[in-house]
Scaffold this motif. Structure first.
Motif, PDB file in Angstrom:
ATOM      1  N   ILE A   1      -3.680   9.929  10.929  1.00 57.72           N
ATOM      2  CA  ILE A   1      -4.156  10.775   9.617  1.00 57.72           C
ATOM      3  C   ILE A   1      -2.840  11.388   8.979  1.00 57.72           C
ATOM      4  O   ILE A   1      -1.968  12.098   9.735  1.00 57.72           O
ATOM      5  N   GLY A   2      -2.568  11.350   7.936  1.00 61.51           N
ATOM      6  CA  GLY A   2      -1.419  11.703   7.228  1.00 61.51           C
ATOM      7  C   GLY A   2      -0.145  10.718   7.467  1.00 61.51           C
ATOM      8  O   GLY A   2       0.915  11.018   6.604  1.00 61.51           O
TER       9      GLY A   2
ATOM     10  N   LYS B   1      -0.090   4.297   5.824  1.00 59.66           N
ATOM     11  CA  LYS B   1      -0.866   2.912   5.976  1.00 59.66           C
ATOM     12  C   LYS B   1      -0.252   1.805   6.680  1.00 59.66           C
ATOM     13  O   LYS B   1      -0.368   1.224   7.386  1.00 59.66           O
ATOM     14  N   VAL B   2       0.958   1.579   5.696  1.00 64.78           N
ATOM     15  CA  VAL B   2       1.834   0.465   6.099  1.00 64.78           C
ATOM     16  C   VAL B   2       2.324   0.386   7.389  1.00 64.78           C
ATOM     17  O   VAL B   2       2.551  -0.291   8.348  1.00 64.78           O
ATOM     18  N   ASP B   3       2.703   1.946   7.885  1.00 61.22           N
ATOM     19  CA  ASP B   3       3.307   1.933   9.241  1.00 61.22           C
ATOM     20  C   ASP B   3       2.276   1.914  10.153  1.00 61.22           C
ATOM     21  O   ASP B   3       2.624   1.186  11.500  1.00 61.22           O
ATOM     22  N   THR B   4       0.959   2.498  10.188  1.00 57.58           N
ATOM     23  CA  THR B   4       0.293   2.304  11.117  1.00 57.58           C
ATOM     24  C   THR B   4      -0.433   0.793  11.266  1.00 57.58           C
ATOM     25  O   THR B   4      -0.463   0.354  12.322  1.00 57.58           O
ATOM     26  N   ALA B   5      -0.558   0.167  10.292  1.00 55.82           N
ATOM     27  CA  ALA B   5      -0.779  -1.061  10.290  1.00 55.82           C
ATOM     28  C   ALA B   5       0.164  -2.105  10.950  1.00 55.82           C
ATOM     29  O   ALA B   5      -0.186  -2.908  11.807  1.00 55.82           O
ATOM     30  N   ALA B   6       1.397  -1.780  10.726  1.00 55.76           N
ATOM     31  CA  ALA B   6       2.591  -2.438  11.341  1.00 55.76           C
ATOM     32  C   ALA B   6       2.602  -2.239  12.828  1.00 55.76           C
ATOM     33  O   ALA B   6       2.698  -3.249  13.796  1.00 55.76           O
ATOM     34  N   GLU B   7       2.335  -1.191  13.246  1.00 56.08           N
ATOM     35  CA  GLU B   7       2.008  -0.702  14.823  1.00 56.08           C
ATOM     36  C   GLU B   7       0.620  -1.412  15.384  1.00 56.08           C
ATOM     37  O   GLU B   7       0.847  -2.270  16.482  1.00 56.08           O
ATOM     38  N   ARG B   8      -0.294  -1.523  14.871  1.00 56.49           N
ATOM     39  CA  ARG B   8      -1.323  -2.359  15.324  1.00 56.49           C
ATOM     40  C   ARG B   8      -1.312  -3.709  15.354  1.00 56.49           C
ATOM     41  O   ARG B   8      -1.692  -4.360  16.248  1.00 56.49           O
ATOM     42  N   ILE B   9      -0.618  -4.262  14.357  1.00 57.56           N
ATOM     43  CA  ILE B   9      -0.369  -5.627  14.265  1.00 57.56           C
ATOM     44  C   ILE B   9       0.798  -6.180  15.249  1.00 57.56           C
ATOM     45  O   ILE B   9       0.418  -7.194  15.863  1.00 57.56           O
ATOM     46  N   HIS B  10       1.657  -5.618  15.590  1.00 58.06           N
ATOM     47  CA  HIS B  10       2.590  -5.888  16.496  1.00 58.06           C
ATOM     48  C   HIS B  10       1.909  -5.760  18.033  1.00 58.06           C
ATOM     49  O   HIS B  10       2.218  -6.346  18.910  1.00 58.06           O
ATOM     50  N   ALA B  11       1.052  -4.815  18.334  1.00 54.48           N
ATOM     51  CA  ALA B  11       0.510  -4.527  19.643  1.00 54.48           C
ATOM     52  C   ALA B  11      -0.586  -5.623  19.396  1.00 54.48           C
ATOM     53  O   ALA B  11      -0.647  -6.106  21.052  1.00 54.48           O
ATOM     54  N   LEU B  12      -1.185  -6.047  18.570  1.00 50.43           N
ATOM     55  CA  LEU B  12      -1.840  -7.189  18.696  1.00 50.43           C
ATOM     56  C   LEU B  12      -1.199  -8.613  19.027  1.00 50.43           C
ATOM     57  O   LEU B  12      -1.591  -9.194  19.973  1.00 50.43           O
ATOM     58  N   ASN B  13      -0.353  -8.964  18.286  1.00 49.34           N
ATOM     59  CA  ASN B  13       0.387 -10.082  18.240  1.00 49.34           C
ATOM     60  C   ASN B  13       1.794  -9.663  17.828  1.00 49.34           C
ATOM     61  O   ASN B  13       2.072 -10.060  16.572  1.00 49.34           O
ATOM     62  N   PRO B  14       2.622  -9.934  18.779  1.00 48.66           N
ATOM     63  CA  PRO B  14       4.148  -9.489  18.463  1.00 48.66           C
ATOM     64  C   PRO B  14       5.012 -11.000  18.076  1.00 48.66           C
ATOM     65  O   PRO B  14       6.019 -10.859  17.689  1.00 48.66           O
ATOM     66  N   HIS B  15       3.963 -12.031  17.988  1.00 48.77           N
ATOM     67  CA  HIS B  15       4.737 -13.207  17.322  1.00 48.77           C
ATOM     68  C   HIS B  15       4.648 -13.015  15.699  1.00 48.77           C
ATOM     69  O   HIS B  15       5.235 -13.752  15.006  1.00 48.77           O
ATOM     70  N   VAL B  16       3.879 -12.092  15.186  1.00 46.54           N
ATOM     71  CA  VAL B  16       3.673 -11.860  13.731  1.00 46.54           C
ATOM     72  C   VAL B  16       4.850 -11.020  13.210  1.00 46.54           C
ATOM     73  O   VAL B  16       5.103  -9.980  13.718  1.00 46.54           O
ATOM     74  N   ARG B  17       5.423 -11.644  12.087  1.00 49.28           N
ATOM     75  CA  ARG B  17       6.401 -10.638  11.534  1.00 49.28           C
ATOM     76  C   ARG B  17       5.860  -9.921  10.350  1.00 49.28           C
ATOM     77  O   ARG B  17       5.160 -10.462   9.463  1.00 49.28           O
ATOM     78  N   PHE B  18       6.001  -8.601  10.313  1.00 49.54           N
ATOM     79  CA  PHE B  18       5.282  -7.754   9.459  1.00 49.54           C
ATOM     80  C   PHE B  18       6.245  -7.337   8.272  1.00 49.54           C
ATOM     81  O   PHE B  18       7.207  -6.995   8.731  1.00 49.54           O
TER      82      PHE B  18
ATOM     83  N   ASP C   1       0.930  -1.228  -0.164  1.00 51.99           N
ATOM     84  CA  ASP C   1      -0.138  -0.008  -0.146  1.00 51.99           C
ATOM     85  C   ASP C   1       0.994   1.171   0.071  1.00 51.99           C
ATOM     86  O   ASP C   1       1.696   1.347   0.793  1.00 51.99           O
ATOM     87  N   ASP C   2       0.575   2.058  -0.898  1.00 54.88           N
ATOM     88  CA  ASP C   2       1.432   3.453  -1.072  1.00 54.88           C
ATOM     89  C   ASP C   2       0.652   4.619  -0.292  1.00 54.88           C
ATOM     90  O   ASP C   2       1.224   5.961  -0.660  1.00 54.88           O
ATOM     91  N   ASP C   3      -0.510   4.410  -0.004  1.00 51.10           N
ATOM     92  CA  ASP C   3      -1.375   5.618   0.492  1.00 51.10           C
ATOM     93  C   ASP C   3      -0.942   6.149   1.998  1.00 51.10           C
ATOM     94  O   ASP C   3      -0.332   5.291   2.769  1.00 51.10           O
ATOM     95  N   VAL C   4      -1.422   7.285   2.157  1.00 53.72           N
ATOM     96  CA  VAL C   4      -1.579   7.643   3.721  1.00 53.72           C
ATOM     97  C   VAL C   4      -2.845   7.699   4.194  1.00 53.72           C
ATOM     98  O   VAL C   4      -3.804   7.505   3.426  1.00 53.72           O
ATOM     99  N   VAL C   5      -3.150   7.691   5.604  1.00 47.95           N
ATOM    100  CA  VAL C   5      -4.439   7.637   6.162  1.00 47.95           C
ATOM    101  C   VAL C   5      -5.005   8.958   5.923  1.00 47.95           C
ATOM    102  O   VAL C   5      -4.430   9.948   6.349  1.00 47.95           O
ATOM    103  N   SER C   6      -6.314   9.010   5.701  1.00 49.40           N
ATOM    104  CA  SER C   6      -7.217  10.213   5.552  1.00 49.40           C
ATOM    105  C   SER C   6      -8.314  10.086   6.598  1.00 49.40           C
ATOM    106  O   SER C   6      -8.810   8.932   6.997  1.00 49.40           O
ATOM    107  N   LEU C   7      -8.732  11.250   6.921  1.00 46.26           N
ATOM    108  CA  LEU C   7     -10.166  11.176   7.935  1.00 46.26           C
ATOM    109  C   LEU C   7     -11.045  10.153   7.228  1.00 46.26           C
ATOM    110  O   LEU C   7     -11.877   9.800   7.966  1.00 46.26           O
ATOM    111  N   SER C   8     -11.597  10.448   6.006  1.00 45.14           N
ATOM    112  CA  SER C   8     -12.349   9.658   5.418  1.00 45.14           C
ATOM    113  C   SER C   8     -12.281   8.208   5.389  1.00 45.14           C
ATOM    114  O   SER C   8     -13.454   7.531   5.064  1.00 45.14           O
ATOM    115  N   ASN C   9     -11.227   7.697   5.716  1.00 42.82           N
ATOM    116  CA  ASN C   9     -11.026   6.013   5.896  1.00 42.82           C
ATOM    117  C   ASN C   9     -11.337   5.569   7.083  1.00 42.82           C
ATOM    118  O   ASN C   9     -11.708   4.509   6.928  1.00 42.82           O
TER     119      ASN C   9
END
Length: 267
Positions: free
Chosen positions: A80-81, A84-101, A60-68
């Motif tokens: 916002i701003g 998306k790959v960075d925020t997804a990485a943070e959420r996934i690590h917080a949910l399950n640190p055993h997953v390699r992102f 994904d090459d996009d950034v987070v916008s409010l309408s998302n």
């Protein structure tokens, strides 16, 4: 091998007869690529991470916008701003640190598709345009990778699994995306999400079902959606399944091969 922490984390999977320890171990060994961290990709990523998929990649090459944020639940207001790959990485690590992102902050195109897809066992396409869907489907066939693809309308959605590089019990190739949709609709006939709108919770339903189908593909229980298109009508809360077969005239695995590389796709 599953650690003590993993045995407790995945306990509700492990006690399932159709999953068990071997199924959970298979999930840990799996590498899954998700195209798009948007409406479909967001819930799919969350449930795949929760399920213990060993490697999750996102293109994904996009950034987070409010309408998302009405539907893309892996992102939050403070994001916002941000990419998306960075925020997804943070959420996934917080949910399950055993997953390699693995974050692929780029747009999938004809130049990089084979390299990106080739590094994974299974691909989930949550893109929002026909050009990418055809590209992903063709690339998965050429790379010999199974594909789970979904699409959203305003109050409807669809989901299917493509294993066109494999043959069925009768020795015939399984159908391709091009067997289901031989040609994309003319430009301008299908309005984009920003113009037509989409029900946010419906994206959650289809994205979660993509994750469920991916888990089923990895573990191997039940009957998958190869050759079947699952259609969801959220207005009537109705689910229907349409069976489709290989078209011998399709240019990908038809009787007369036409597509042998991705040169026909605009890079």
């Amino acid at each position: 091998m599953l650690s003590t922490d993993e045995l407790e984390r995945y306990a509700r999977h492990i006690v399932l007869r159709d999953v068990g320890g071997p199924g959970q171990a298979a999930l840990k060994e799996a590498a899954v690529l998700v195209i798009g961290a948007g409406g479909l990709g967001a819930p799919a990523l969350m449930y795949l991470a929760a399920a213990g998929v060993g490697v999750l990649g996102v293109v994904d090459d996009d950034v987070v916008s409010l309408s998302n944020l009405q539907r893309q639940i892996i992102h939050a207001t403070p994001d916002i701003g941000r990419r998306k790959v960075d925020t997804a990485a943070e959420r996934i690590h917080a949910l399950n640190p055993h997953v390699r992102f693995a974050a692929h902050a780029t747009r999938l195109d004809a130049d990089n598709a084979m390299e990106l897809i080739g590094g994974y066992d299974l691909v989930l396409d949550g893109s929002d345009n026909f050009a990418t869907r055809y590209l992903v489907s063709d690339a998965c066939f050429l790379a010999g990778k199974p594909l789970i693809t979904a699409a959203l309308g305003q109050f409807d959605g669809s989901l299917t699994t493509i294993r066109a590089h494999e043959r069925n019990e009768g020795g015939e190739f399984n159908p391709t995306y091009r067997c289901l949709f031989p040609e994309p609709p003319p430009p301008g006939t299908v309005p984009a999400c920003a113009e037509a709108g989409v029900m946010g919770a419906l994206a959650g339903v289809l994205g979660s079902m993509m994750a469920l189908e991916a888990i089923r593909e990895v573990v191997g229980f039940g009957e998958g959606l190869v050759g079947r298109l699952l259609m969801v009508d959220a207005r009537a809360m109705r689910f229907e399944t349409l069976r489709y077969r290989r078209d011998p005239l399709n240019p990908l695995n038809g009787d007369a091969l036409v597509i042998t590389d991705l040169s026909g796709h605009v890079a």
